[in-house]
Design a protein around this motif. Structure first.
Motif, mmCIF file in Angstrom:
data_model
loop_
_atom_site.group_PDB
_atom_site.id
_atom_site.type_symbol
_atom_site.label_atom_id
_atom_site.label_comp_id
_atom_site.label_asym_id
_atom_site.label_seq_id
_atom_site.Cartn_x
_atom_site.Cartn_y
_atom_site.Cartn_z
ATOM 1 N N ASP A 105 22.306 107.083 -59.255
ATOM 2 C CA ASP A 105 21.477 107.763 -58.251
ATOM 3 C C ASP A 105 20.054 107.218 -58.192
ATOM 4 O OD1 ASP A 105 23.502 109.458 -57.432
ATOM 5 O OD2 ASP A 105 23.050 110.939 -58.976
ATOM 6 N N MET A 106 19.691 106.400 -59.198
ATOM 7 C CA MET A 106 18.353 105.786 -59.235
ATOM 8 C C MET A 106 18.536 104.275 -59.282
ATOM 9 S SD MET A 106 16.697 107.837 -62.420
ATOM 10 C CE MET A 106 16.167 109.540 -62.397
ATOM 11 N N GLN A 107 18.147 103.579 -58.247
ATOM 12 C CA GLN A 107 18.306 102.130 -58.217
ATOM 13 C C GLN A 107 16.969 101.465 -57.876
ATOM 14 O OE1 GLN A 107 21.273 100.172 -58.906
ATOM 15 N NE2 GLN A 107 21.623 102.158 -59.879
ATOM 16 N N ILE A 108 16.894 100.152 -58.155
ATOM 17 C CA ILE A 108 15.636 99.435 -57.953
ATOM 18 C C ILE A 108 15.905 98.073 -57.312
ATOM 19 C CG2 ILE A 108 15.661 98.442 -60.300
ATOM 20 C CD1 ILE A 108 12.548 98.896 -60.300
ATOM 21 N N VAL A 109 15.002 97.660 -56.417
ATOM 22 C CA VAL A 109 15.032 96.335 -55.785
ATOM 23 C C VAL A 109 13.710 95.653 -56.133
ATOM 24 C CG1 VAL A 109 15.125 95.049 -53.617
ATOM 25 C CG2 VAL A 109 16.519 97.112 -53.905
ATOM 26 N N PHE A 110 13.792 94.431 -56.685
ATOM 27 C CA PHE A 110 12.596 93.759 -57.187
ATOM 28 C C PHE A 110 12.000 92.788 -56.165
ATOM 29 C CE2 PHE A 110 15.023 94.889 -60.999
ATOM 30 C CZ PHE A 110 14.048 95.542 -61.737
ATOM 31 N N GLN A 111 10.800 92.279 -56.526
ATOM 32 C CA GLN A 111 10.039 91.394 -55.645
ATOM 33 C C GLN A 111 10.748 90.059 -55.406
ATOM 34 O OE1 GLN A 111 6.061 90.674 -57.011
ATOM 35 N NE2 GLN A 111 5.734 88.912 -55.708
ATOM 36 N N ASP A 112 11.218 89.449 -56.495
ATOM 37 C CA ASP A 112 11.762 88.100 -56.404
ATOM 38 C C ASP A 112 13.282 88.163 -56.368
ATOM 39 O OD1 ASP A 112 12.508 85.518 -56.574
ATOM 40 O OD2 ASP A 112 11.678 85.123 -58.562
ATOM 41 N N PRO A 113 13.880 88.027 -55.183
ATOM 42 C CA PRO A 113 15.335 88.170 -55.098
ATOM 43 C C PRO A 113 16.087 87.057 -55.813
ATOM 44 C CG PRO A 113 14.430 87.451 -52.992
ATOM 45 C CD PRO A 113 13.266 87.761 -53.875
ATOM 46 N N ILE A 136 27.964 90.051 -57.995
ATOM 47 C CA ILE A 136 26.655 90.705 -58.160
ATOM 48 C C ILE A 136 26.688 92.119 -57.577
ATOM 49 C CG2 ILE A 136 24.254 90.668 -57.339
ATOM 50 C CD1 ILE A 136 24.468 87.541 -57.540
ATOM 51 N N ILE A 137 27.190 92.231 -56.353
ATOM 52 C CA ILE A 137 27.185 93.529 -55.664
ATOM 53 C C ILE A 137 28.137 94.519 -56.319
ATOM 54 C CG2 ILE A 137 27.710 94.696 -53.477
ATOM 55 C CD1 ILE A 137 26.752 92.140 -52.042
ATOM 56 N N SER A 138 29.291 94.032 -56.802
ATOM 57 C CA SER A 138 30.322 94.947 -57.324
ATOM 58 C C SER A 138 30.151 95.290 -58.796
ATOM 59 C CB SER A 138 31.714 94.331 -57.118
ATOM 60 O OG SER A 138 31.858 93.150 -57.884
ATOM 61 N N GLU A 139 29.187 94.668 -59.468
ATOM 62 C CA GLU A 139 29.056 94.845 -60.919
ATOM 63 C C GLU A 139 28.923 96.315 -61.322
ATOM 64 O OE1 GLU A 139 26.676 92.639 -64.573
ATOM 65 O OE2 GLU A 139 25.728 92.787 -62.622
ATOM 66 N N GLY A 140 28.153 97.078 -60.555
ATOM 67 C CA GLY A 140 27.927 98.482 -60.912
ATOM 68 C C GLY A 140 29.080 99.412 -60.579
ATOM 69 N N LEU A 141 30.013 98.962 -59.726
ATOM 70 C CA LEU A 141 31.102 99.838 -59.283
ATOM 71 C C LEU A 141 31.983 100.268 -60.444
ATOM 72 C CD1 LEU A 141 32.161 98.047 -55.960
ATOM 73 C CD2 LEU A 141 30.916 100.213 -56.178
ATOM 74 N N ALA A 142 32.366 99.313 -61.294
ATOM 75 C CA ALA A 142 33.236 99.633 -62.432
ATOM 76 C C ALA A 142 32.486 100.446 -63.477
ATOM 77 C CB ALA A 142 33.769 98.340 -63.045
ATOM 78 N N ILE A 143 31.202 100.124 -63.688
ATOM 79 C CA ILE A 143 30.409 100.835 -64.708
ATOM 80 C C ILE A 143 30.291 102.308 -64.356
ATOM 81 C CG2 ILE A 143 28.089 101.029 -65.721
ATOM 82 C CD1 ILE A 143 27.858 97.944 -65.296
ATOM 83 N N ILE A 184 21.092 90.884 -50.423
ATOM 84 C CA ILE A 184 22.086 91.022 -51.498
ATOM 85 C C ILE A 184 21.575 92.016 -52.541
ATOM 86 C CG2 ILE A 184 23.239 89.826 -53.417
ATOM 87 C CD1 ILE A 184 23.195 87.280 -51.642
ATOM 88 N N ALA A 185 20.278 91.911 -52.904
ATOM 89 C CA ALA A 185 19.704 92.837 -53.885
ATOM 90 C C ALA A 185 19.752 94.282 -53.370
ATOM 91 C CB ALA A 185 18.266 92.425 -54.197
ATOM 92 N N ILE A 186 19.494 94.455 -52.075
ATOM 93 C CA ILE A 186 19.562 95.799 -51.483
ATOM 94 C C ILE A 186 21.012 96.286 -51.473
ATOM 95 C CG2 ILE A 186 19.212 97.131 -49.354
ATOM 96 C CD1 ILE A 186 16.794 95.230 -48.790
ATOM 97 N N ALA A 187 21.952 95.393 -51.143
ATOM 98 C CA ALA A 187 23.375 95.761 -51.130
ATOM 99 C C ALA A 187 23.845 96.166 -52.524
ATOM 100 C CB ALA A 187 24.212 94.587 -50.613
ATOM 101 N N ARG A 188 23.379 95.466 -53.551
ATOM 102 C CA ARG A 188 23.748 95.794 -54.937
ATOM 103 C C ARG A 188 23.341 97.220 -55.286
ATOM 104 N NH1 ARG A 188 21.225 92.093 -59.583
ATOM 105 N NH2 ARG A 188 19.314 92.743 -58.513
ATOM 106 N N ALA A 189 22.165 97.619 -54.799
ATOM 107 C CA ALA A 189 21.710 98.991 -55.049
ATOM 108 C C ALA A 189 22.467 99.984 -54.175
ATOM 109 C CB ALA A 189 20.211 99.094 -54.788
ATOM 110 N N MET A 190 22.660 99.639 -52.897
ATOM 111 C CA MET A 190 23.240 100.582 -51.936
ATOM 112 C C MET A 190 24.724 100.850 -52.157
ATOM 113 S SD MET A 190 20.956 101.870 -50.093
ATOM 114 C CE MET A 190 22.147 102.747 -49.099
ATOM 115 N N VAL A 191 25.438 99.915 -52.779
ATOM 116 C CA VAL A 191 26.876 100.113 -52.972
ATOM 117 C C VAL A 191 27.155 101.321 -53.873
ATOM 118 C CG1 VAL A 191 27.259 98.661 -55.030
ATOM 119 C CG2 VAL A 191 29.023 98.784 -53.232
#
Length: 526
Positions: free
Chosen positions: A360-368, A381-388, A430-437
């Motif tokens: 529920d708490m995600q972060i997007v950094f300056q340097d993609p 990259i995007i799916s890494e958090g799905l299984a966790i 991609i960084a935003i998608a990783r958080a939004m998924v």
């Protein structure tokens, strides 16, 4: 006025994997003594390649054709000795990120002394006197105390000043400044631009200024060359280009500024995150027994709140505590004071208890590029958090990845590519998608647009607004770009040296700032 630097019909190609790709086509421009010429355009337009070609700094894979003359002498095809004489002596460079240009293993004294010994034969007391003179000239306070510092011990602005001092050490005729203020806070940026203009007047140097920020161009340049896809599509005086741009691409660049305001926060919106008298103090320990002799007050007594569908902008100079505050709210660093997330006091929660909140708490950094693993594909990259976090376990991960890629404006057909195969703006998506998924409730955006071209910034701001509207996201938006903050934020807090010195509704704060510091930030942003 004779042209110090004259570039005619410059063509640059690169050999790679048996193929030849052209980066610069038929580029011509001049730089006269005492004037500033700006090369502007988006990333990949050929600006830096053109500049590096002037003294043959492109490496063996480059094929350079055309003519580059400095003070009437041809540089293309010149002997290595002639090029060595010109580089750093007559033509000096300042680059965007001083941390990658300065040697992290050597002190400031050693790095500056090497340049003086190499180009001027100055050593010992004479070299030290010249080093101190240069550091004073570029505005380093108490330079004697900074001589034995390493680059990481200086702030971003101080490191850039050291780079300028090194570039000016040998009194060059031409200074080539490649995005020298992009990574700096607005107040430091304004100081560096003023410093460069003053030094140019004093030394009567010619300056080639490379940037994608047209606000800077307007402030510093005499003439402008607009580059697109390796070609100069328009050139002229700064006044003429801004008043009457002829090429559609120039008009597009001039119009590329985040505009509008975010949608109003829905009535009765849930409070997503709250802090009460939050503080983050880091102990200063000295001596053999590592006794605590004081504290670095990174965040001092911060009380903030952000609701669903609301953006809280956090502004201030580097080191003011902006990122530290966000990391404390996410429980990624220790803190004191109250932290409430969606009505629950999470201050005393264990790591195990916090795990259920992480999605529920995600972060997007300056340097993609720095925040994406170069060894993983976009899909990985995007799916890494799905299984966790066991998000939607009944659906195939690639299906979820394709869905979120479409949502952030990426082609799902590219999901098996690696980060280096995407542009800067695509990498940030991609960084935003990783958080939004993971469908978060709170998204921390830590300088998410500062490394991007102006046109891409506008696209990312529009994307973030759309996602907030669709999902009722709460944003903590950290930035030194006040134009982006104004376009994105409902409320703004201003931080300085760990303290929240001002807080209010965005428009009220921008039109009627209550503190001198806030007014100086707004003035520096232009």
């Amino acid at each position: 006025m004779s042209a110090l630097l004259e570039v005619k019909g410059l063509n640059v190609s690169f050999r790679q994997d048996g193929r030849i790709s052209q980066a610069v086509r038929g580029v011509s421009f001049t730089v006269n003594r005492g004037e500033t010429v700006a090369l502007v355009g988006e990333s990949g337009s050929g600006k830096s390649v053109s500049a590096l070609s002037t003294v043959s700094l492109l490496g063996d894979s480059a094929i350079v054709e055309g003519s580059v003359t400095y003070d009437g002498q041809e540089m293309i095809g010149a002997s290595e000795q002639r090029l060595m004489d010109v580089r750093g002596n007559d033509i000096s460079f300042i680059f965007q990120e001083p941390m990658t240009s300065l040697n992290p293993l050597h002190t400031i004294r050693k790095q500056m002394a090497e340049s003086l010994a190499l180009h001027q034969g100055l050593v010992g007391a004479a070299a030290l006197e010249r080093i101190l003179e240069l550091l004073v000239k570029v505005g380093i306070r108490d330079p004697e105390t900074r001589l034995d510092a390493y680059p990481h011990q200086l702030s971003g602005g101080q490191r850039q000043r050291v780079m300028i001092a090194m570039a000016l050490a040998n009194k060059p005729d031409i200074l080539i400044a490649d995005e020298p203020t992009t990574a700096l806070d607005v107040t430091i940026q304004a100081q560096i631009l003023e410093l460069l203009a003053d030094l140019q007047r004093e030394e009567n140097m010619g300056m080639l200024f490379i940037t994608h920020d047209l606000g800077i161009v307007r402030r510093i340049a005499d003439r402008v060359c607009v580059m697109k896809a390796g070609e100069i599509v328009e050139s002229g005086s700064t006044e003429e280009i801004f008043a009457n741009p002829r090429h559609p691409y120039t008009r597009k660049l001039l119009a590329a500024e985040p505009k509008g305001r975010p949608d109003p926060v829905p009535a009765g919106a849930e409070e997503v995150a709250r802090t009460d008298h939050l503080r983050v103090w880091f102990p200063i320990q000295r001596g053999f027994l590592r006794r605590t002799v004081g504290h670095v007050k990174a965040v001092n007594d911060a009380s903030i709140s952000v609701r669903a569908g609301e953006t809280l902008g956090i502004v201030g100079e580097s080191g003011s505590g902006k990122t530290t505050l966000a990391l404390a709210i996410m429980r990624l660093i220790g803190s004191e004071g109250g932290i409430t997330f969606r009505g629950e006091d999470v201050r005393s929660w264990s790591t195990r208890e916090l795990r259920r909140l992480r999605k529920d708490m995600q972060i997007v950094f300056q340097d993609p590029f720095g925040s994406l693993s170069p060894r993983m594909t976009c899909a990985q990259i995007i799916s890494e958090g799905l299984a966790i976090h066991k998000v939607d376990p009944h659906r195939a991960p690639r299906e979820l990845v394709a869905e979120v890629m479409q949502e952030v404006g990426l082609d799902p057909a590219t999901m098996d590519r690696y980060p280096h195969e995407f542009s800067g703006g695509q990498r940030q998506r991609i960084a935003i998608a990783r958080a939004m998924v993971l469908r978060p409730r709170l998204l921390v955006l830590d300088e998410p647009t500062s490394a991007l071209d102006m046109t891409v910034q506008v696209q990312i701001v529009a994307l973030l607004r759309d996602l907030q509207r669709k999902y009722g996201l709460a944003y903590l938006f950290i930035s030194h770009d006040l134009k982006v903050v104004r376009a994105m934020s409902h409320k703004v807090i201003v931080m300085r040296q760990g303290d929240v010195i001002e807080m209010g509704e965005t428009e009220a704060l921008f039109t009627n700032a209550q503190t001198d510091y806030t007014r100086s930030l707004i003035a520096a942003a232009g």
